[in-house]
Design an enzyme around this catalytic site. Structure first.
Site, short mmCIF file in Angstrom:
data_model
loop_
_atom_site.label_atom_id
_atom_site.label_comp_id
_atom_site.label_asym_id
_atom_site.label_seq_id
_atom_site.Cartn_x
_atom_site.Cartn_y
_atom_site.Cartn_z
N SER A 298 -19.07 -2.26 -10.29
CA SER A 298 -18.86 -0.94 -11.12
C SER A 298 -20.23 -0.73 -11.89
O SER A 298 -20.54 -1.41 -12.69
CB SER A 298 -17.47 -0.68 -11.54
OG SER A 298 -17.36 0.54 -12.74
N LYS A 304 -15.62 -5.34 -11.79
CA LYS A 304 -14.78 -5.08 -11.27
C LYS A 304 -16.10 -6.08 -10.24
O LYS A 304 -16.95 -6.05 -10.15
CB LYS A 304 -15.33 -3.73 -11.19
CG LYS A 304 -13.98 -3.40 -12.04
CD LYS A 304 -12.63 -2.81 -11.94
CE LYS A 304 -13.09 -1.69 -10.78
NZ LYS A 304 -11.99 -0.65 -10.77
#
Ligand code: ARG
Length: 479
Positions: A298, A304
């Site tokens: 991300s 992430k």
């Protein structure tokens, strides 16, 4: 009609040659060419150029048959064949100039053939129509797409069987309603998808076998007075035999519909596996980890690792089902035989094949290097009282209780364990005897997840010995 259209003088030319601006393939009775918007809606070359190889293959087979039956001279046949080979090379090397004025792939190839070899090119279309030609080209294309889907399915099946071989005794929770139900092995779970994908292969194979008859030689719709040999062209193109009814031959698109329905079911299966990968790779589940090659980050949240590949595969079924729906609605209510509506048959099929093939390849890549978190799966397998059924089965076997009563007994044990915030195997013998005094220490033998999984030896069950047998079967099958 625009002012310009109105003012343009009618073409005085008549006779064998079409008027200037009229289509040279079919414009013999036309005084002038189509309106710009008519050409724009009519033209299909941007889509059907994908059929170039099949179109040339079909034309070469047709020309060879015309020579073999004495309809075409050997010299013209040889010139046509050489010209078609040149066109194939031009298209494959990127030097071919596709022309929108020539509408579609059939007329682009034939028009170019005329540029290359002159008037003999005009003899290629003897005893043929674009109606049987397009049906033949498209069917050949779909048959090849089926072969590609089969190869891609096999690759994914191999990846799943490899995971199953490594994880024949890796314990995970099996779910119903996405609630932990009973412990199973990850290998067993992988092999469930192998079964589904092999059924998908069966649907594609069925579709291909029904697509085994050649439309070529049906001509426009009614057949032809020329003494053609349809078995000759069918065989040359790899079909089993010619289609028996010329009207059916030019109006049938079942092969495309069947391809799309098989593709839809496959994509639907892939979407289920994709959804599981999305779930397994969450921090909350943490059952599996996709490799870096199949994860995305991300731009704002550094922690992430997103399963974008799986999410996109999960979505593709929407497109593919949309393509099936589109073709069903295009074909619905069409009178026999060919209608121009049918030119709209190609975009959905091309779109679906692209979506299906990339989905299968991405899924195979994800599965091939997906890492399974065994300790985490094992821990989750025991949570949620997943051996309650084993406890009930034990009470039936050891205490001779009817299953319904045993179910109540196990439910009470689950209640007690939940109250004490422990697992079923952590309750004491005293706890169990407070539920039913006949319970003895043997009960602890069935409460662990390993024992639970090992006991499910029925055919098709999750016991590691059964999973290993199935792995062996599939390894042999895929070898
Ligand atoms: N481009 C057309 C198609 O894809 C080829 C067949 C045209 N036949 C006709 N009668 N206009 O359907």
């Amino acid at each position: 009609m625009t002012a310009k259209d109105k003012s343009s003088p009618p073409d005085a030319q008549s006779g064998a040659k079409p008027a200037t601006g009229a289509n040279s393939m079919w414009g013999g009775r036309f005084d002038r060419g189509p309106a710009a918007v008519m050409e724009a809606i009519n033209v299909s070359i941007d889509v059907d150029r994908k059929l170039y190889a099949e179109d040339i293959q079909g034309s070469r087979a047709h020309a060879a048959m015309l020579v073999a039956t004495g309809i075409l001279s050997a010299e013209d046949g040889a010139a046509i064949d050489r010209g078609l080979a040149t066109i194939l090379a031009e298209i494959e090397s990127g030097t071919f100039e596709f022309s929108r004025a020539r509408e579609d792939i059939h007329m682009n190839v034939e028009g170019r053939l005329a540029d290359l070899i002159g008037p003999a090119a005009g003899r290629l279309h003897t005893a043929r129509s674009r109606n049987d030609q397009v049906a033949t080209d498209f069917k050949l294309w779909v048959r090849a797409a089926i072969d590609r889907a089969d190869g891609a399915l096999l690759r994914l099946m191999r990846a799943l069987v490899d995971q199953a071989a490594q994880h024949a005794d890796t314990i995970m929770p099996g779910f119903t309603h996405l609630q932990a139900a009973q412990p199973v092995t990850f290998g067993h779970h992988c092999l469930a998808y192998v079964e589904m994908l092999n059924r998908d292969r069966g649907r594609f194979a069925d579709a291909k076998s029904r697509a085994g008859e050649s439309p070529l030689g049906a001509a426009a719709l009614a057949g032809t007075p020329w003494p053609i040999d349809r078995v000759n062209t069918a065989t040359a193109l790899g079909f089993e035999k010619p289609m028996a009814n010329s009207l059916d031959a030019v109006s049938d698109r079942d092969f495309a519909l069947e391809y799309l329905s098989a593709a839809t079911i496959t994509a639907l299966h892939l979407s289920r596996l994709a959804e599981e990968i999305v779930i397994w790779t969450t921090a909350q589940f943490a059952f599996a980890r996709l490799s870096d090659a199949f994860s995305t980050g991300s731009s704002i949240m550094p922690q992430k690792r997103n399963p974008d590949g799986a999410e996109l595969v999960r979505a593709k079924v929407g497109r593919i089902l949309g393509d099936l729906t589109a073709l069903c609605v295009i074909m619905k209510g069409l009178p026999l035989t060919y209608s121009k509506d049918m030119q709209e048959d190609k975009p959905p099929v091309f779109d679906a094949s692209e979506a299906l093939e990339i989905s299968l390849a991405a899924m195979a890549g994800m599965i091939e290097d997906m890492e399974v978190n065994k300790p985490r799966m094992l821990e989750a397998a025991g949570a949620g009282f997943t051996t309650a059924t084993d406890l009930a089965d034990w009470a039936v076997r050891a205490l001779g209780m009817p299953f319904r009563d045993a179910h109540h007994l196990a439910a009470r044990a689950v209640g007690l364990a939940a109250e004490k915030n422990v697992g079923l195997e952590d309750l004491s013998l005293g706890d169990y005897q407070s539920i039913n005094p006949k319970i003895d220490a043997r009960v602890f033998d069935v409460l662990g997840v390993t024992r639970s999984v090992e006991s499910r030896t029925s055919f098709g069950g999750t016991a590691p010995i059964r999973v290993r047998e199935q792995v062996k079967y599939w390894q042999g099958f895929l070898a």
